[in-house]
Design a protein around this motif. Structure first.
Motif, PDB file in Angstrom:
ATOM      1  N   ARG A  58       0.830  -1.219   0.000  1.00 21.07           N
ATOM      2  CA  ARG A  58       0.000   0.000   0.000  1.00 21.07           C
ATOM      3  C   ARG A  58       0.858   1.260   0.000  1.00 21.07           C
ATOM      4  O   ARG A  58       0.485   2.269  -0.605  1.00 21.07           O
ATOM      5  CB  ARG A  58      -0.942  -0.031   1.197  1.00 21.07           C
ATOM      6  CG  ARG A  58      -2.058  -1.058   0.998  1.00 21.07           C
ATOM      7  CD  ARG A  58      -2.911  -1.270   2.218  1.00 21.07           C
ATOM      8  NE  ARG A  58      -4.031  -2.163   1.889  1.00 21.07           N
ATOM      9  CZ  ARG A  58      -4.584  -3.002   2.744  1.00 21.07           C
ATOM     10  NH1 ARG A  58      -4.138  -3.078   3.991  1.00 21.07           N
ATOM     11  NH2 ARG A  58      -5.577  -3.785   2.362  1.00 21.07           N
ATOM     12  N   LEU A  59       2.008   1.205   0.646  1.00 21.37           N
ATOM     13  CA  LEU A  59       2.905   2.353   0.616  1.00 21.37           C
ATOM     14  C   LEU A  59       3.435   2.571  -0.798  1.00 21.37           C
ATOM     15  O   LEU A  59       3.505   3.713  -1.278  1.00 21.37           O
ATOM     16  CB  LEU A  59       4.054   2.150   1.602  1.00 21.37           C
ATOM     17  CG  LEU A  59       5.120   3.250   1.653  1.00 21.37           C
ATOM     18  CD1 LEU A  59       4.506   4.625   1.855  1.00 21.37           C
ATOM     19  CD2 LEU A  59       6.130   2.948   2.755  1.00 21.37           C
ATOM     20  N   ASN A  61       1.932   1.829  -3.553  1.00 18.28           N
ATOM     21  CA  ASN A  61       0.830   2.426  -4.307  1.00 18.28           C
ATOM     22  C   ASN A  61       0.635   3.896  -3.948  1.00 18.28           C
ATOM     23  O   ASN A  61       0.385   4.739  -4.828  1.00 18.28           O
ATOM     24  CB  ASN A  61      -0.458   1.645  -4.050  1.00 18.28           C
ATOM     25  CG  ASN A  61      -0.607   0.432  -4.941  1.00 18.28           C
ATOM     26  OD1 ASN A  61      -0.223   0.454  -6.102  1.00 18.28           O
ATOM     27  ND2 ASN A  61      -1.182  -0.637  -4.416  1.00 18.28           N
ATOM     28  N   ARG A  62       0.739   4.232  -2.669  1.00 17.60           N
ATOM     29  CA  ARG A  62       0.531   5.625  -2.261  1.00 17.60           C
ATOM     30  C   ARG A  62       1.552   6.553  -2.904  1.00 17.60           C
ATOM     31  O   ARG A  62       1.218   7.672  -3.312  1.00 17.60           O
ATOM     32  CB  ARG A  62       0.613   5.732  -0.731  1.00 17.60           C
ATOM     33  CG  ARG A  62       0.387   7.158  -0.217  1.00 17.60           C
ATOM     34  CD  ARG A  62       0.231   7.196   1.285  1.00 17.60           C
ATOM     35  NE  ARG A  62       1.446   6.879   1.992  1.00 17.60           N
ATOM     36  CZ  ARG A  62       2.441   7.750   2.208  1.00 17.60           C
ATOM     37  NH1 ARG A  62       2.351   8.991   1.742  1.00 17.60           N
ATOM     38  NH2 ARG A  62       3.496   7.390   2.900  1.00 17.60           N
ATOM     39  N   LEU A  63       2.786   6.094  -3.021  1.00 17.30           N
ATOM     40  CA  LEU A  63       3.822   6.935  -3.621  1.00 17.30           C
ATOM     41  C   LEU A  63       3.569   7.212  -5.101  1.00 17.30           C
ATOM     42  O   LEU A  63       4.156   8.141  -5.667  1.00 17.30           O
ATOM     43  CB  LEU A  63       5.188   6.260  -3.452  1.00 17.30           C
ATOM     44  CG  LEU A  63       5.740   6.248  -2.025  1.00 17.30           C
ATOM     45  CD1 LEU A  63       7.005   5.407  -1.941  1.00 17.30           C
ATOM     46  CD2 LEU A  63       6.012   7.665  -1.540  1.00 17.30           C
ATOM     47  N   GLY A  65       0.341   7.581  -6.286  1.00 19.89           N
ATOM     48  CA  GLY A  65      -0.983   8.161  -6.435  1.00 19.89           C
ATOM     49  C   GLY A  65      -2.041   7.143  -6.813  1.00 19.89           C
ATOM     50  O   GLY A  65      -3.137   7.501  -7.257  1.00 19.89           O
ATOM     51  N   ASN A  66      -1.738   5.840  -6.645  1.00 20.28           N
ATOM     52  CA  ASN A  66      -2.710   4.784  -6.922  1.00 20.28           C
ATOM     53  C   ASN A  66      -3.662   4.607  -5.753  1.00 20.28           C
ATOM     54  O   ASN A  66      -3.331   4.960  -4.612  1.00 20.28           O
ATOM     55  CB  ASN A  66      -1.998   3.434  -7.116  1.00 20.28           C
ATOM     56  CG  ASN A  66      -1.233   3.334  -8.416  1.00 20.28           C
ATOM     57  OD1 ASN A  66      -1.449   4.115  -9.338  1.00 20.28           O
ATOM     58  ND2 ASN A  66      -0.335   2.361  -8.493  1.00 20.28           N
ATOM     59  N   PRO A  67      -4.820   3.998  -5.976  1.00 21.37           N
ATOM     60  CA  PRO A  67      -5.601   3.513  -4.839  1.00 21.37           C
ATOM     61  C   PRO A  67      -4.740   2.557  -4.015  1.00 21.37           C
ATOM     62  O   PRO A  67      -3.896   1.834  -4.574  1.00 21.37           O
ATOM     63  CB  PRO A  67      -6.769   2.778  -5.493  1.00 21.37           C
ATOM     64  CG  PRO A  67      -6.876   3.364  -6.862  1.00 21.37           C
ATOM     65  CD  PRO A  67      -5.485   3.718  -7.273  1.00 21.37           C
ATOM     66  N   PRO A  68      -4.898   2.533  -2.708  1.00 24.77           N
ATOM     67  CA  PRO A  68      -4.001   1.729  -1.875  1.00 24.77           C
ATOM     68  C   PRO A  68      -4.001   0.245  -2.202  1.00 24.77           C
ATOM     69  O   PRO A  68      -3.005  -0.440  -1.994  1.00 24.77           O
ATOM     70  CB  PRO A  68      -4.498   1.978  -0.442  1.00 24.77           C
ATOM     71  CG  PRO A  68      -5.884   2.525  -0.598  1.00 24.77           C
ATOM     72  CD  PRO A  68      -5.891   3.262  -1.892  1.00 24.77           C
ATOM     73  N   ASP A  69      -5.113  -0.264  -2.729  1.00 24.58           N
ATOM     74  CA  ASP A  69      -5.213  -1.696  -2.986  1.00 24.58           C
ATOM     75  C   ASP A  69      -5.086  -2.047  -4.465  1.00 24.58           C
ATOM     76  O   ASP A  69      -5.484  -3.136  -4.894  1.00 24.58           O
ATOM     77  CB  ASP A  69      -6.524  -2.241  -2.418  1.00 24.58           C
ATOM     78  CG  ASP A  69      -6.570  -2.143  -0.899  1.00 24.58           C
ATOM     79  OD1 ASP A  69      -5.499  -2.195  -0.280  1.00 24.58           O
ATOM     80  OD2 ASP A  69      -7.675  -2.008  -0.339  1.00 24.58           O
ATOM     81  N   PRO A 177       1.656  12.603  -9.050  1.00 25.38           N
ATOM     82  CA  PRO A 177       1.651  11.796  -7.828  1.00 25.38           C
ATOM     83  C   PRO A 177       2.156  12.601  -6.645  1.00 25.38           C
ATOM     84  O   PRO A 177       2.756  13.680  -6.819  1.00 25.38           O
ATOM     85  CB  PRO A 177       2.611  10.650  -8.164  1.00 25.38           C
ATOM     86  CG  PRO A 177       3.472  11.181  -9.251  1.00 25.38           C
ATOM     87  CD  PRO A 177       2.629  12.134 -10.030  1.00 25.38           C
ATOM     88  N   PRO A 178       1.917  12.165  -5.429  1.00 22.70           N
ATOM     89  CA  PRO A 178       2.377  12.909  -4.256  1.00 22.70           C
ATOM     90  C   PRO A 178       3.898  12.994  -4.230  1.00 22.70           C
ATOM     91  O   PRO A 178       4.590  12.204  -4.866  1.00 22.70           O
ATOM     92  CB  PRO A 178       1.851  12.072  -3.081  1.00 22.70           C
ATOM     93  CG  PRO A 178       1.627  10.712  -3.658  1.00 22.70           C
ATOM     94  CD  PRO A 178       1.253  10.921  -5.078  1.00 22.70           C
TER      95      PRO A 178
END
Length: 303
Positions: A58-59, A61-63, A65-69, A177-178
């Motif tokens: 999930r991390l 994915n977060r990096l 900008g994806n949905p966490p799953d 993305p973030p």
């Protein structure tokens, strides 16, 4: 546990891919597609599957900008290499490893740009066991019962990947993305400590066996896999003989087969079983087990 090798977009996805895709150049020992899995189907005999190290996946994915799953690649020990047919931003996280793009070292644990036709290679794990390769837009093979995860026990979802297999890439989210500043990645445990809720069949074991479980030292067995974390150490003595009728099994159940060595059920575990369950490890404690290499010291403690 070594994946079979064949040609195949059809084997990996169930149908020929359309649009942008990812080709497997080096499959490694075991590389599978995983997302959050398919909970809620155990009454039909279908297990959960999904990321073994969910915080790491999930991390990653977060990096991006994806949905966490969003679906990612989960590798085991030896990594893998892939080639996208369009430019893509990717993150390799989880187990620490050397990451290259066309042989040039790039950052582990942070977004990197992979040009169209370039090879992204996640090398063998230097720390931990399982690496995660996430891509902006995620991987989008055909979902089965609401999940794109491979389930090694039931065979649902995409097959373990082989060289030449292809997977469709999703479209990245609009906007940047973030920021990819320093983030705290979970580390591989030098010692795995798993809390245990006793039961439901702890009364099938002697008092000495229960004390052994909660005080003795174990090690992670090389025979561990996505179905269960097997242990090496003292056997647990049963107080009852005979057979136990098959009953439902949950994630984290500690089943004790005839050799007496505890087995902790992980995401691809069977939904029923006939060996007694001496205790259950809470789900949130299992992510560390995903990164525990064979030989890692293991202790069970009362939750």
């Amino acid at each position: 546990m070594t994946p079979s090798v064949g040609s195949g977009a059809s084997r990996a996805t169930g149908r020929p891919p359309a649009g942008s895709r990812l080709r497997v150049v080096r499959a490694g020992a075991l590389t599978t597609v995983q997302d959050a899995g398919r909970p809620g189907w155990a009454h039909l005999g279908v297990g959960r599957a999904g990321f073994l190290d969910a915080p790491a996946a999930r991390l990653a994915n977060r990096l991006l900008g994806n949905p966490p799953d969003a679906a990612v690649l989960e590798t085991t020990l030896t990594g893998c290499a892939v080639r996208p047919d369009r430019p893509v931003v990717a993150v390799v996280g989880g187990a620490g490893c050397r990451v290259t793009v066309d042989g040039r070292p790039v950052a582990w644990g942070a977004p990197v740009r992979v040009p169209a036709g370039a090879v992204l290679d996640a090398g063998p794990a230097g720390t931990g066991l399982r690496s995660y390769l996430a891509f902006a837009g995620g991987l989008v093979p055909e979902a089965v019962l609401g999940s794109r995860s491979a389930d090694l026990l039931s065979g649902l979802g995409p097959a373990p990947l082989g060289e030449g297999d292809e997977l469709p890439l999703g479209e990245p989210a609009s906007g940047a993305p973030p920021p990819a500043g320093p983030v705290p990645w979970p580390g591989a445990p030098a010692e795995l400590v798993l809390p245990v809720h006793p039961g439901p069949r702890h009364d099938w074991f002697t008092g000495a066996a229960l004390r052994t479980l909660l005080t003795a030292g174990y090690r992670v067995s090389p025979d561990s896999n996505r179905i269960g974390l097997r242990t090496e150490g003292p056997a647990l003595e049963r107080s009852r003989t005979g057979e136990l009728p098959s009953e439902g099994m949950v994630l984290g159940a500690i089943q004790v087969p005839p050799d007496g060595r505890p087995v902790v059920f992980l995401n691809d575990h069977p939904t029923t079983g006939g060996y007694p369950v001496v205790g259950v490890v809470p789900e949130q404690a299992l992510a560390a087990a995903a990164q525990a290499v064979p030989g890692t010291r293991l202790r069970f403690v009362r939750a």
